[in-house]
Design a protein around this motif. Structure first.
Motif, mmCIF file in Angstrom:
data_model
loop_
_atom_site.group_PDB
_atom_site.id
_atom_site.type_symbol
_atom_site.label_atom_id
_atom_site.label_comp_id
_atom_site.label_asym_id
_atom_site.label_seq_id
_atom_site.Cartn_x
_atom_site.Cartn_y
_atom_site.Cartn_z
ATOM 1 N N ALA A 112 47.906 -84.506 80.543
ATOM 2 C CA ALA A 112 49.136 -83.090 81.378
ATOM 3 C C ALA A 112 49.909 -82.363 80.346
ATOM 4 O O ALA A 112 50.072 -81.376 80.493
ATOM 5 C CB ALA A 112 49.746 -84.792 81.508
ATOM 6 N N VAL A 113 49.913 -82.513 79.317
ATOM 7 C CA VAL A 113 50.576 -81.852 78.254
ATOM 8 C C VAL A 113 49.354 -80.796 77.576
ATOM 9 O O VAL A 113 50.851 -79.392 78.313
ATOM 10 C CB VAL A 113 50.790 -82.558 76.806
ATOM 11 N N LEU A 114 48.787 -80.383 77.441
ATOM 12 C CA LEU A 114 47.983 -79.429 77.355
ATOM 13 C C LEU A 114 47.763 -78.762 78.729
ATOM 14 O O LEU A 114 47.586 -77.240 78.738
ATOM 15 C CB LEU A 114 46.048 -79.895 76.864
ATOM 16 N N HIS A 115 47.908 -79.276 79.735
ATOM 17 C CA HIS A 115 47.921 -78.333 80.287
ATOM 18 C C HIS A 115 49.063 -77.546 81.679
ATOM 19 O O HIS A 115 49.211 -76.640 81.303
ATOM 20 C CB HIS A 115 47.168 -79.422 82.084
ATOM 21 N N VAL A 116 50.264 -78.445 80.814
ATOM 22 C CA VAL A 116 51.464 -77.451 81.366
ATOM 23 C C VAL A 116 51.810 -76.522 79.942
ATOM 24 O O VAL A 116 51.929 -75.504 80.352
ATOM 25 C CB VAL A 116 52.954 -78.786 81.234
ATOM 26 N N PHE A 117 51.338 -77.368 78.735
ATOM 27 C CA PHE A 117 51.217 -76.297 77.298
ATOM 28 C C PHE A 117 50.551 -75.020 78.278
ATOM 29 O O PHE A 117 50.777 -74.108 77.941
ATOM 30 C CB PHE A 117 50.767 -76.627 76.861
ATOM 31 N N GLY A 118 49.678 -75.242 78.705
ATOM 32 C CA GLY A 118 48.387 -74.257 78.637
ATOM 33 C C GLY A 118 48.923 -72.951 79.960
ATOM 34 O O GLY A 118 49.408 -71.668 79.164
ATOM 35 N N ALA A 119 49.711 -73.989 80.327
ATOM 36 C CA ALA A 119 50.442 -73.014 81.481
ATOM 37 C C ALA A 119 51.210 -72.204 80.983
ATOM 38 O O ALA A 119 51.331 -71.043 82.028
ATOM 39 C CB ALA A 119 50.591 -73.675 82.858
ATOM 40 N N GLY A 129 48.693 -61.183 73.971
ATOM 41 C CA GLY A 129 47.717 -61.177 74.590
ATOM 42 C C GLY A 129 46.936 -62.734 74.311
ATOM 43 O O GLY A 129 45.970 -63.721 75.421
ATOM 44 N N LEU A 130 47.006 -62.503 73.027
ATOM 45 C CA LEU A 130 46.195 -64.616 72.248
ATOM 46 C C LEU A 130 46.502 -65.480 72.709
ATOM 47 O O LEU A 130 46.214 -67.120 73.639
ATOM 48 C CB LEU A 130 46.557 -64.078 70.597
ATOM 49 N N SER A 131 48.428 -65.309 73.144
ATOM 50 C CA SER A 131 48.817 -66.275 74.310
ATOM 51 C C SER A 131 47.921 -66.680 75.641
ATOM 52 O O SER A 131 47.979 -68.151 75.417
ATOM 53 C CB SER A 131 50.738 -66.062 74.104
ATOM 54 N N PHE A 132 47.741 -65.770 76.274
ATOM 55 C CA PHE A 132 47.340 -65.619 77.272
ATOM 56 C C PHE A 132 46.261 -65.828 77.412
ATOM 57 O O PHE A 132 46.085 -67.094 78.039
ATOM 58 C CB PHE A 132 47.337 -64.451 77.954
ATOM 59 N N LEU A 133 44.973 -65.780 76.594
ATOM 60 C CA LEU A 133 44.153 -66.536 76.000
ATOM 61 C C LEU A 133 43.560 -67.567 76.671
ATOM 62 O O LEU A 133 42.696 -68.831 76.273
ATOM 63 C CB LEU A 133 43.240 -65.492 75.803
ATOM 64 N N VAL A 134 44.443 -68.060 75.006
ATOM 65 C CA VAL A 134 44.503 -69.100 74.286
ATOM 66 C C VAL A 134 45.494 -70.075 75.593
ATOM 67 O O VAL A 134 44.503 -71.640 75.580
ATOM 68 C CB VAL A 134 45.133 -69.661 73.424
ATOM 69 N N GLY A 135 45.994 -70.091 76.786
ATOM 70 C CA GLY A 135 46.864 -70.789 77.798
ATOM 71 C C GLY A 135 45.464 -71.188 78.478
ATOM 72 O O GLY A 135 45.556 -73.121 78.686
ATOM 73 N N ILE A 136 45.069 -70.227 79.000
ATOM 74 C CA ILE A 136 43.938 -70.534 79.620
ATOM 75 C C ILE A 136 42.507 -71.787 78.480
ATOM 76 O O ILE A 136 42.194 -72.346 79.942
ATOM 77 C CB ILE A 136 42.782 -69.357 79.382
ATOM 78 N N THR A 137 42.091 -71.590 77.612
ATOM 79 C CA THR A 137 41.563 -72.033 76.938
ATOM 80 C C THR A 137 41.817 -73.750 76.642
ATOM 81 O O THR A 137 41.311 -74.538 76.976
ATOM 82 C CB THR A 137 41.453 -71.519 75.365
ATOM 83 N N TYR A 138 42.864 -73.887 76.701
ATOM 84 C CA TYR A 138 43.850 -75.349 76.888
ATOM 85 C C TYR A 138 43.675 -75.942 78.161
ATOM 86 O O TYR A 138 43.804 -77.577 77.857
ATOM 87 C CB TYR A 138 45.750 -75.192 76.368
ATOM 88 N N ALA A 191 41.918 -79.485 78.281
ATOM 89 C CA ALA A 191 42.818 -80.467 78.746
ATOM 90 C C ALA A 191 41.359 -81.110 80.178
ATOM 91 O O ALA A 191 42.092 -82.522 79.975
ATOM 92 C CB ALA A 191 43.533 -79.953 79.337
ATOM 93 N N THR A 192 40.369 -80.935 80.396
ATOM 94 C CA THR A 192 39.471 -81.250 81.395
ATOM 95 C C THR A 192 38.822 -81.868 80.443
ATOM 96 O O THR A 192 37.525 -82.937 80.928
ATOM 97 C CB THR A 192 39.300 -80.148 81.896
ATOM 98 N N GLY A 193 38.393 -81.334 79.228
ATOM 99 C CA GLY A 193 37.777 -82.136 78.655
ATOM 100 C C GLY A 193 38.134 -84.074 78.065
ATOM 101 O O GLY A 193 38.685 -84.692 78.689
ATOM 102 N N ASP A 194 36.942 -84.602 77.676
ATOM 103 C CA ASP A 194 36.791 -86.645 77.535
ATOM 104 C C ASP A 194 37.677 -86.265 76.281
ATOM 105 O O ASP A 194 38.555 -87.384 76.070
ATOM 106 C CB ASP A 194 35.442 -86.842 76.881
ATOM 107 N N HIS A 195 38.180 -85.595 75.123
ATOM 108 C CA HIS A 195 39.111 -86.615 74.579
ATOM 109 C C HIS A 195 39.835 -84.663 73.746
ATOM 110 O O HIS A 195 40.178 -84.492 72.924
ATOM 111 C CB HIS A 195 38.042 -86.498 72.837
ATOM 112 N N PRO A 196 40.589 -84.513 74.900
ATOM 113 C CA PRO A 196 41.851 -83.604 74.526
ATOM 114 C C PRO A 196 42.739 -83.647 73.322
ATOM 115 O O PRO A 196 43.014 -84.495 72.974
ATOM 116 C CB PRO A 196 42.717 -83.660 75.799
#
Length: 197
Positions: A105-112, A144-153, A157-162
């Motif tokens: 959940a943290v990774l989802h919010v931080f990524g967004a 630009g990197l923040s934008f791309l990394v946010g998508i990656t996060y 977050a949907t993986g088994d071990h975020p």
């Protein structure tokens, strides 16, 4: 459409804005690196310390945006900094709530937040490109990197071990970008002063 801004009518005002941004970027960069070091030793458990640090990071950005907003002349650039300040404040609240759940959940919010704030940073960088404030490459690349990394996060977050360990890397990269931008502004100031002599 050109991204260059016209030279300010008042050179003293331009110098003041440049010096203010230099101090802000340098402080913001140092704080980001310090936060990364602190979080690197605290992210293993999503406890009160880790959650507090997670909330503090976007709040640093919110305060920086407020300072930037006050020092920026009226216009689109000023509205974007205001938007980013509000966004970062909301992100801090959302991260605090997400921290009560789990790492995903943290990774989802931080990524967004990273996606939207990165896009805002790119917009501000583009607006500030010009003879007085330089080409703004560190700001543009960092945003630009923040934008791309946010998508990656969000994907992670949907993986088994975020893992939240990636956030220290994110903060370090952003901090280095701000410090580099501050150094470039300092170099630009020296160039302009030398020309004026």
């Amino acid at each position: 459409m050109s991204t260059q801004t016209s030279p300010p009518a008042n050179p003293a005002a331009a110098t003041g804005e440049r010096d203010s941004l230099l101090r802000l970027y340098l402080s913001r960069g140092v704080l980001a690196v310090a936060w990364a070091l602190a979080f690197a030793g605290a992210h293993e458990d999503l406890d009160a310390v880790a959650i507090t640090l997670l909330v503090v990071y976007p709040l640093i950005d919110a305060v920086s945006s407020l300072i930037d907003h006050r020092a920026t002349p009226n216009g689109a650039e000023r509205r974007v900094t205001a938007f980013n300040g509000v966004l970062s404040t909301l992100a801090a609240l959302a991260i605090g709530i997400a921290g009560a759940r789990d790492e995903a959940a943290v990774l989802h919010v931080f990524g967004a937040w990273a996606i939207v704030s990165g896009a805002a940073q790119v917009v501000v960088g583009l607006r500030r490109r010009g003879p007085e404030l330089g080409k703004q490459w560190p700001t543009l690349i960092s945003g630009g990197l923040s934008f791309l990394v946010g998508i990656t996060y969000n994907v992670q977050a949907t993986g088994d071990h975020p893992s939240l360990g990636v956030l220290s890397v994110y903060a370090t990269g952003g901090g280095v970008g701000f410090v580099l931008q501050a150094l470039l502004l300092g170099w630009k100031s020296r160039q302009l002063r030398a020309r004026a002599v």
